[in-house]
Scaffold this motif. Structure first.
Motif, mmCIF file in Angstrom:
data_model
loop_
_atom_site.group_PDB
_atom_site.id
_atom_site.type_symbol
_atom_site.label_atom_id
_atom_site.label_comp_id
_atom_site.label_asym_id
_atom_site.label_seq_id
_atom_site.Cartn_x
_atom_site.Cartn_y
_atom_site.Cartn_z
ATOM 1 N N TYR A 20 35.718 54.661 48.379
ATOM 2 C CA TYR A 20 35.109 55.200 49.597
ATOM 3 C C TYR A 20 35.009 54.103 50.663
ATOM 4 O O TYR A 20 35.365 54.319 51.821
ATOM 5 N N ILE A 24 36.749 54.028 54.513
ATOM 6 C CA ILE A 24 36.068 53.932 55.813
ATOM 7 C C ILE A 24 36.397 52.630 56.536
ATOM 8 O O ILE A 24 35.964 52.429 57.663
ATOM 9 N N THR A 75 26.363 51.152 61.297
ATOM 10 C CA THR A 75 26.261 51.174 59.845
ATOM 11 C C THR A 75 26.186 49.759 59.272
ATOM 12 O O THR A 75 26.457 48.779 59.973
ATOM 13 N N ARG A 79 30.312 49.683 61.510
ATOM 14 C CA ARG A 79 30.899 50.784 62.280
ATOM 15 C C ARG A 79 29.888 51.314 63.289
ATOM 16 O O ARG A 79 28.719 51.394 63.008
ATOM 17 N N CYS A 81 28.947 54.609 65.012
ATOM 18 C CA CYS A 81 29.177 56.036 64.790
ATOM 19 C C CYS A 81 28.275 56.879 65.676
ATOM 20 O O CYS A 81 27.202 56.451 66.083
ATOM 21 N N GLN A 96 28.872 61.352 60.082
ATOM 22 C CA GLN A 96 29.159 60.166 60.886
ATOM 23 C C GLN A 96 30.562 60.332 61.468
ATOM 24 O O GLN A 96 31.506 60.594 60.725
ATOM 25 N N LYS A 101 37.547 59.652 62.894
ATOM 26 C CA LYS A 101 37.256 59.910 61.482
ATOM 27 C C LYS A 101 35.885 60.556 61.356
ATOM 28 O O LYS A 101 35.038 60.409 62.230
ATOM 29 N N SER A 103 32.857 61.066 58.215
ATOM 30 C CA SER A 103 32.345 60.892 56.862
ATOM 31 C C SER A 103 31.108 61.768 56.724
ATOM 32 O O SER A 103 30.313 61.885 57.655
ATOM 33 N N CYS A 119 29.257 60.743 49.090
ATOM 34 C CA CYS A 119 29.890 60.207 50.288
ATOM 35 C C CYS A 119 31.329 60.698 50.305
ATOM 36 O O CYS A 119 32.069 60.457 49.356
ATOM 37 N N LEU A 121 34.990 61.151 52.600
ATOM 38 C CA LEU A 121 35.876 60.942 53.742
ATOM 39 C C LEU A 121 37.228 61.501 53.327
ATOM 40 O O LEU A 121 37.874 60.950 52.429
#
Length: 133
Positions: A20, A24, A75, A79, A81, A96, A101, A103, A119, A121
């Motif tokens: 994961y 990301i 994050t 990131r 978001c 997010q 993208k 997630s 989680c 993605l």
């Protein structure tokens, strides 16, 4: 019900978290830290106010937001978001969005009184399990 999520939680196990983190965009060094960290998570939901604090030897992060209202989130991996948290039944779902993208992090307490965090993605799914402290 959201109040079931309230409390302090110790991580018990983690499945597919490295994959994961790769998905990301987390680099190798930070993924290594993320895989060995044993975070203690505190969740406080009071009406529409949400506060979550994740503490580990590597880092402490606090997130405060309002249910159903988008906010700018940075994050733990850096990131930036656009995030939103909503209740879907007894699950707290966080979306997010960044750089095209999305997630989805779903938090809920299962029948064994364990906090589950899924989680997702794309087709990458990670699951982290916490027990009450």
């Amino acid at each position: 019900m959201a109040t079931k999520l309230n409390g302090t939680w110790n991580i018990k196990n983690s499945e597919n978290f490295d994959e994961y983190m790769k998905a990301i965009g987390v680099g190798a060094a930070l993924r290594k830290m993320g895989n060995i960290a044993k975070p203690v998570l505190t969740i406080e939901i009071n009406g529409s106010a949400i506060k979550m604090k994740s503490e580990s030897t590597a880092r402490t992060m606090t997130t405060e937001c309002t249910m159903d209202q988008e906010w700018d989130e940075e994050t733990a991996d850096g990131r930036k978001c656009k995030s939103i948290m909503v209740m879907e039944g007894d699950k707290l779902v966080q979306r997010q969005k960044w750089e095209g993208k999305e997630s989805i992090l779903t938090r809920y307490v299962d029948g064994d009184d364990l906090l589950q965090i899924e989680c997702v993605l794309g087709n990458i799914v990670s699951k982290r399990t916490y027990e009450r402290a």
